[in-house]
Design a protein around this motif. Structure first.
Motif, PDB file in Angstrom:
ATOM      1  N   UNK A  16       0.820  -1.213   0.000  1.00 34.96           N
ATOM      2  CA  UNK A  16       0.000   0.000   0.000  1.00 34.96           C
ATOM      3  C   UNK A  16       0.854   1.263   0.000  1.00 34.96           C
ATOM      4  N   UNK A  50     -10.310  -2.340 -11.779  1.00 31.49           N
ATOM      5  CA  UNK A  50     -11.111  -1.131 -11.537  1.00 31.49           C
ATOM      6  C   UNK A  50     -12.599  -1.455 -11.666  1.00 31.49           C
ATOM      7  N   UNK A  53     -14.013  -2.953  -8.787  1.00 26.97           N
ATOM      8  CA  UNK A  53     -13.960  -2.146  -7.576  1.00 26.97           C
ATOM      9  C   UNK A  53     -12.736  -2.421  -6.721  1.00 26.97           C
ATOM     10  N   UNK A  54     -11.702  -3.020  -7.317  1.00 25.05           N
ATOM     11  CA  UNK A  54     -10.475  -3.290  -6.558  1.00 25.05           C
ATOM     12  C   UNK A  54      -9.391  -2.275  -6.944  1.00 25.05           C
ATOM     13  N   UNK A  55      -8.393  -2.209  -6.098  1.00 30.13           N
ATOM     14  CA  UNK A  55      -7.340  -1.222  -6.313  1.00 30.13           C
ATOM     15  C   UNK A  55      -6.419  -1.674  -7.448  1.00 30.13           C
ATOM     16  N   UNK A  56      -6.282  -0.857  -8.500  1.00 32.92           N
ATOM     17  CA  UNK A  56      -5.380  -1.253  -9.585  1.00 32.92           C
ATOM     18  C   UNK A  56      -3.915  -1.289  -9.122  1.00 32.92           C
ATOM     19  N   UNK A  58      -0.293  -0.203  -8.980  1.00 33.98           N
ATOM     20  CA  UNK A  58       0.438   1.018  -9.319  1.00 33.98           C
ATOM     21  C   UNK A  58       1.780   0.644  -9.939  1.00 33.98           C
ATOM     22  N   UNK A 115       7.461   2.615  -2.929  1.00 38.78           N
ATOM     23  CA  UNK A 115       6.469   3.630  -2.566  1.00 38.78           C
ATOM     24  C   UNK A 115       5.063   3.051  -2.595  1.00 38.78           C
ATOM     25  N   UNK A 116       4.765   2.299  -3.634  1.00 37.25           N
ATOM     26  CA  UNK A 116       3.500   1.571  -3.709  1.00 37.25           C
ATOM     27  C   UNK A 116       3.637   0.492  -4.782  1.00 37.25           C
ATOM     28  N   UNK A 119       6.037   0.680  -7.669  1.00 32.48           N
ATOM     29  CA  UNK A 119       6.665   2.010  -7.772  1.00 32.48           C
ATOM     30  C   UNK A 119       7.733   2.186  -6.697  1.00 32.48           C
TER      31      UNK A 119
ATOM     32  N   UNK C 210       2.880  10.941  -4.634  1.00 37.21           N
ATOM     33  CA  UNK C 210       3.078   9.800  -3.728  1.00 37.21           C
ATOM     34  C   UNK C 210       2.040   9.764  -2.616  1.00 37.21           C
ATOM     35  N   UNK C 548     -11.182   4.313  -8.434  1.00 41.42           N
ATOM     36  CA  UNK C 548     -10.981   3.643  -7.147  1.00 41.42           C
ATOM     37  C   UNK C 548     -10.068   4.469  -6.243  1.00 41.42           C
ATOM     38  N   UNK C 553      -3.681   9.476  -1.376  1.00 37.93           N
ATOM     39  CA  UNK C 553      -2.722   8.381  -1.551  1.00 37.93           C
ATOM     40  C   UNK C 553      -2.225   8.409  -2.988  1.00 37.93           C
ATOM     41  N   UNK C 554      -1.267   7.540  -3.276  1.00 32.50           N
ATOM     42  CA  UNK C 554      -0.823   7.398  -4.656  1.00 32.50           C
ATOM     43  C   UNK C 554      -1.985   6.781  -5.437  1.00 32.50           C
ATOM     44  N   UNK C 556      -3.153   6.514  -9.319  1.00 31.47           N
ATOM     45  CA  UNK C 556      -2.903   6.821 -10.730  1.00 31.47           C
ATOM     46  C   UNK C 556      -4.197   7.017 -11.517  1.00 31.47           C
ATOM     47  N   UNK C 557      -5.286   6.376 -11.066  1.00 34.52           N
ATOM     48  CA  UNK C 557      -6.565   6.572 -11.767  1.00 34.52           C
ATOM     49  C   UNK C 557      -7.036   8.004 -11.578  1.00 34.52           C
TER      50      UNK C 557
END
Lengths: 252, 191, 642
Positions: A16, A50, A53-56, A58, A115-116, A119, C210, C548, C553-554, C556-557
């Protein structure tokens, strides 16, 4: 172009932010066209996530033509994936087989904090350049471009070194997370050219010192960096840096 | 590492040359040992210098090993070597430690023993097949250590140029193999 | 909106000298007291940051990428022009000036273009001094090549990576100033808003990519070097992060936007291969020297190229333009390719491609000779498409490449907002209605290294700036606006993804609309249709987009959504500008304006001007202003290639 498509299982490092620890998550993708680039495959995954509904995932990327050095991940243990001299954005899915499992991890090094997800922070490389990766010349008042002839072969050697895109794959693949190829390439470029001569010694000392300060490891000449470098930068540049460093340290 | 390493290679050369007297006869070897010990100043300087070089080589090696482990603080889930030859480079610490073990045994048994009876000591030593096996293993490990170490030393000193790379490429094979042949053949003389 | 170009007096060749002499200066000891914000670290931004910091100003530099070295200037392949005349082939400052203004179809300002040609030589010297490894002759002098149809060899290059090497040169100069403490570098920061105090640009609001944190920054001068807006079309040769946001934020606060419809479309790109495609890759135009362009005569012919007999192939460029054949100018080649595909004759899986066939050239001069000329291009093509152009024809299709339009600036590169400057591709620039090859790098570095410094000194020396810092209430207000905007972007996502669209889905829809109606060939009907359809896409975006995650937070969308929101607004003035310019010009064919032979017809009587748009507020029609272009030194000529 072929019209083939493949199914894949992806195991991707999800983290995260830099404070939390990450885990591998497994995703399945069907009907991935083999004409896609690796990043387009990740785009497809992200669109899917997406919509669910989930976090893509990064990931860093920009030019997508292999020159900006922004993208990069370790695919099944190899930085930028299995194709030689190829950045992740220029790697196409036709190099994988139907049913493959791909483990996708961020570039890792103590000097590259995550970072995430995929990334990472590569500002340590910028600080190495800031330490001396330049010719101290102000804008204006420079001599005519043809004032100092440079042999074509020297210019080509300098260009070989200057081709570095600063992606950090060399650090990621080095068993010790060393930044010798990156630093060696810049020191080489400038020590080969007449413009780099006045600051040659100071530059070698300053950049090597900065590299050590950033927490990169030491070179054990494992040559992994050269093997994954998307621009084919040779470890000859590390030798040249060593030579510069030895000369600067002992002959001052 | 490269600095001390190159000193150690030089030491190995002289050691190999001295030991090569064994190929002639045990007597000549004994004579060589006696001759050597006839110059206590040389022995004193060389043995202290050698000890210091070894110590620096070993301590730096271990320090670097820890530093490098720290620099790669997170292991990859999938570990893959792109460069096949790099196995030697990654095992330098282990091959090095094994050589250290060998050194301790070898020096306590031979070097620090009575030099006047050194000929007898080694013929007694090599009467045991286990010792021979241990020595030969150590020399193989040394060859592996050198196979990376020698080239690595050149690279660290900045010797990497297309003009000479063929020669240095050969040397990285010839140097370790020569040491293996010379040192490795000695125990076999006693079979 | 007042458009005073501030072109200096005197003969063309003396204007820049006169201007530098009459410009105000800032005492070196006082420069440290002035703060300058520079957004973007491409060729223009990095060179300006380094130069102004060297001069002693306190510079804050911002980039969206993780390092200033990654800006999209890095992707330029071909080279950089300069009027050095090293090859003794008749080049001169005047010729470079003339070629550039003619190449731009006489839609740029004489004085600006002349200055560009003048400083072009200094750029080469500067870059060589920085250690840029330009290609050299065996004798050690700089090598040149002829590029983009120029009759002289004036292009300097570093393999196919000239943009990269020039950018790394500027980046090294910037790095030196960062180390010296003269530049504060802010990476991974996206400019979200321009802050005006009493109508003067005094700062910006940025979002940390970030962690989503919003920060305000104040300064005496703000310089935008944020590149072009080609990504409005979704698919282009631009980098993924290239966007119009910074320029558009400035426009909404009063900066005039000039010639937004001037977009360069490059004819030889690797075609789209599927709906998942994220970007297009450019290949050098030189390929057309030996490749023959053709499509099957029969629409919908899906046979592989080798089984289509010669008599069933349509070499449409050779047939239509017998004297120029495959070497017609970029816009003509692009337009005709699209026409063929629209008529159902496109090839490949998507039918959005035409063949570029080397078989005739191979049989004439042999494979080895072809590979010597195009080896690296063939390799690049094969890497991407897995097809070898030696054995089967290449497939090519046009793609959006460069935007000549941008923020309107006067001779000093200042926008219509006092204290706000625009440099590089971000301004409406010196390229008129079309840009010559190898001129983009030249303009970016000219602006950054050699021009903007004079302008800044003149502005600061002649303006009484009041002390303003981020405590001024306007900064808090601007920051709040940004917060509200982000909240509004996220609003439609509150009840989950069901029935919603992703950012990219909507962006693709916008891209297609612009490509179809505001691309290479335009007509009134199509443009009006696009203008009518645009609000529905905008509404779909604000009501139906699913993003989403959160803003803290980071995300990108969210970044992409913010940029798309601006592209959606910006598209309106692009279409309106195309609609208002009823002439064919530079890159574009206005179908109503053609000669009897179906060639582009420029209309100097009515359109010899810069079209500048002024924002009037939400849901209000923008107003159009004109800056009349006068040509005292050159006579606009109509091009002909039949």
């Amino acid at each position: 172009m072929t019209k083939n498509s493949i199914d894949l299982t992806l195991k991707i490092w999800r983290q995260e932010n830099s404070r939390k620890t990450g885990v591998f998550e497994t995703y399945r993708l069907k009907d991935i066209s083999t004409d896609m680039s690796f990043l387009e495959m990740l785009d497809v995954l992200n669109e899917k996530l997406t919509r669910e509904g989930r976090d893509p995932v990064a990931f860093d990327h920009d030019c997508r033509e292999g020159i900006c050095g922004t993208c990069g991940a370790v695919i099944n243990g190899v930085a930028h994936g299995p194709e030689p001299e190829t950045t992740l954005c220029q790697l196409h899915m036709r190099h994988f087989e139907n049913g493959d499992t791909l483990v996708i991890e961020p570039f890792r090094s103590r000097a590259f904090p995550v970072k995430k997800d995929l990334i990472i922070d590569r500002s340590s490389l910028d600080r190495i350049i800031q330490a001396g990766g330049y010719v101290s010349v102000n804008t204006g008042g420079t001599p005519d471009g043809n004032a100092t002839p440079i042999p074509s072969a020297t210019a080509e050697l300098a260009m070989d070194a200057a081709a570095c895109i600063g992606c950090g794959a060399c650090v990621a693949s080095c068993p010790n997370g060393a930044a010798m190829l990156f630093t060696g390439a810049k020191i080489s470029q400038l020590s080969l050219l007449p413009q780099g001569q006045p600051e040659r010694k100071e530059r070698a000392m300053a950049m090597v010192t900065a590299m050590d300060k950033e927490g990169f490891g030491n070179c054990i000449n494992a040559k992994e960096c050269e093997a994954v470098c998307p621009k084919g930068i040779s470890i000859r540049n590390i030798a040249r840096m060593n030579r510069e460093f030895v000369k600067a340290s002992f002959l001052g | 590492m490269a600095g001390t390493g190159s000193c150690l290679v030089l030491f190995l050369c002289s050691h190999a040359a001295g030991n090569a007297t064994l190929f002639h006869s045990l007597r000549l070897f004994q004579a060589y040992a006696n001759q050597l010990h006839g110059h206590p100043m040389i022995i004193y300087v060389l043995s202290k210098g050698l000890f210091l070089t070894f110590a620096i080589h070993i301590i730096t090696g271990i320090l670097l090993f820890w530093q490098n482990r720290k620099a790669r603080d997170h292991k990859y889930k999938v570990q893959k070597r792109t460069v096949k030859m790099s196995q030697a480079s990654r095992t330098m610490i282990y091959s090095g430690l094994f050589i250290l073990l060998y050194l301790i045994i070898h020096t306590s048994a031979v070097s620090f023993g009575d030099h006047e009876t050194i000929g007898l000591t080694i013929s007694y030593l090599f009467s045991s097949p286990l010792v021979i096996l241990f020595y030969i293993t150590a020399f193989i490990v040394l060859a592996i250590h050198l196979s990376h170490g020698f080239w690595s030393m050149l690279q660290t000193f900045g010797v990497n140029h297309p003009k000479y790379n063929k020669l240095t490429g050969w040397l990285t094979y010839i140097v370790p193999i020569s040491f293996l042949l010379i040192f490795g053949a000695i125990p076999l003389l006693f079979i | 909106m007042e458009l005073t170009a501030n072109v200096p007096e005197g003969p063309l060749s003396e204007k820049w000298d006169n201007h530098r002499f009459s410009s105000k200066l800032v005492n070196p000891a006082n420069r440290r007291k002035y703060k300058i914000i520079i957004v973007g670290t491409g060729l223009a931004g990095a060179s300006a940051s380094a130069t102004l910091a060297e001069q002693g100003y306190e510079v804050s530099s911002f980039c969206i990428q993780d390092s200033p070295r990654r800006a999209h200037s890095i992707a330029a392949q071909g080279g950089i022009n300069a009027a050095k005349n090293y090859q003794n082939d008749g080049d001169s400052i005047w010729r470079l000036f003339y070629d550039t203004i003619k190449g731009g179809d006489f839609r740029s300002r004489e004085a600006n273009v002349y200055r560009l040609a003048q400083v072009s030589n200094n750029i080469i010297d500067q870059c060589v001094a920085q250690g840029v490894p330009f290609a050299r002759e065996y004798g050690g002098t700089l090598a040149n090549r002829s590029f983009g149809g120029a009759q002289v060899s004036r292009t300097f290059y570093a393999r196919g990576q000239t943009g990269q090497q020039l950018l790394l040169g500027a980046y090294s100069a910037l790095s030196r100033q960062i180390k010296a403490g003269n530049v504060t570098m802010h990476t991974r920061q996206e400019m979200m808003e321009l802050v005006l105090v009493d109508g003067v640009a005094r700062g910006i609001v940025t979002r940390d990519i970030i962690n989503g944190e919003l920060t305000t920054h104040s300064a005496d001068v703000v310089i935008l070097a944020t590149g072009g807006y080609g990504n409005a079309y979704f698919l282009s040769t631009n980098a993924m992060a290239s966007n119009v946001t910074a320029a558009w934020r400035a426009h909404k606060q009063g900066a005039g936007f000039a010639n937004p419809c001037f977009v360069q479309i490059h004819p030889t790109c690797i075609p789209v291969h599927g709906s998942y495609q994220s970007k297009l890759t450019l290949m050098s135009e030189s390929l057309r020297n030996d490749g023959r362009v053709w499509v099957p005569k029969k629409p919908g012919d899906t046979r592989p190229p080798a089984s289509i007999p010669e008599e069933e192939r349509d070499y449409y460029l050779e047939n239509k333009y017998p004297s120029f054949g495959n070497l017609v100018p970029r816009d003509v080649a692009s337009r005709n390719a699209k026409e063929q595909c629209d008529a159902g004759k496109g090839v490949g899986t998507t039918h959005l491609a035409v063949y570029l066939d080397f078989s005739e050239a191979i049989s004439r001069i042999g494979e080895a000779a072809i590979l010597k000329k195009y080896g690296n291009l063939f390799q690049m093509y094969e890497k991407i498409t897995d097809s070898n152009p030696l054995h089967e024809p290449m497939m090519i299709y046009p793609a959006v490449h460069y935007t000549m339009g941008g923020l309107w600036v006067d001779y000093n590169l200042m926008t219509t907002i006092p204290g706000l400057f625009a440099i590089g591709e971000c301004n409406f620039s010196d390229h008129g209605a079309n840009r010559l090859g190898a001129s983009a790098l030249m303009q970016g570095l000219a602006d950054g290294y050699f021009i903007v410094g004079t302008s800044i000194a003149n502005y600061l020396g002649s303006t009484k700036t009041q002390a303003v810092n981020t405590d001024h209430p306007q900064f808090a207000a601007s920051k709040k606006q940004v917060q509200e905007r982000i909240a509004r972007l996220l609003q439609s996502s509150e009840d989950g993804p069901t029935g919603k669209l992703t950012v990219d889905e909507i962006h693709k829809e916008l891209g297609l609309l612009l490509w179809d109606h505001c691309g290479m060939a335009r007509n009134k009907e199509g443009l009006e249709k696009a203008l009518a359809e645009l609000p529905a896409i905008q509404e779909k975006f604000w009501k139906n987009v699913y993003i989403p995650g959160s803003g803290e937070e980071l995300n990108q969308s969210l970044e992409r959504a913010g940029r798309l929101a601006d592209f959606l607004e910006f598209a309106e003035i692009m279409i309106r500008d195309a609609l208002a310019r009823k002439e064919s010009c530079g890159c574009h064919l206005r179908e109503e304006s053609q000669t009897e032979e179906n060639e582009a017809k420029r209309d100097d009587n009515n359109y010899s001007h810069v079209a500048v748009w002024e924002y009037q507020g939400k849901d209000k029609e923008p107003t159009l202003h004109h800056e009349k272009l006068t040509f005292e030194n050159v006579t606009p000529s109509q091009r002909s290639y039949k």
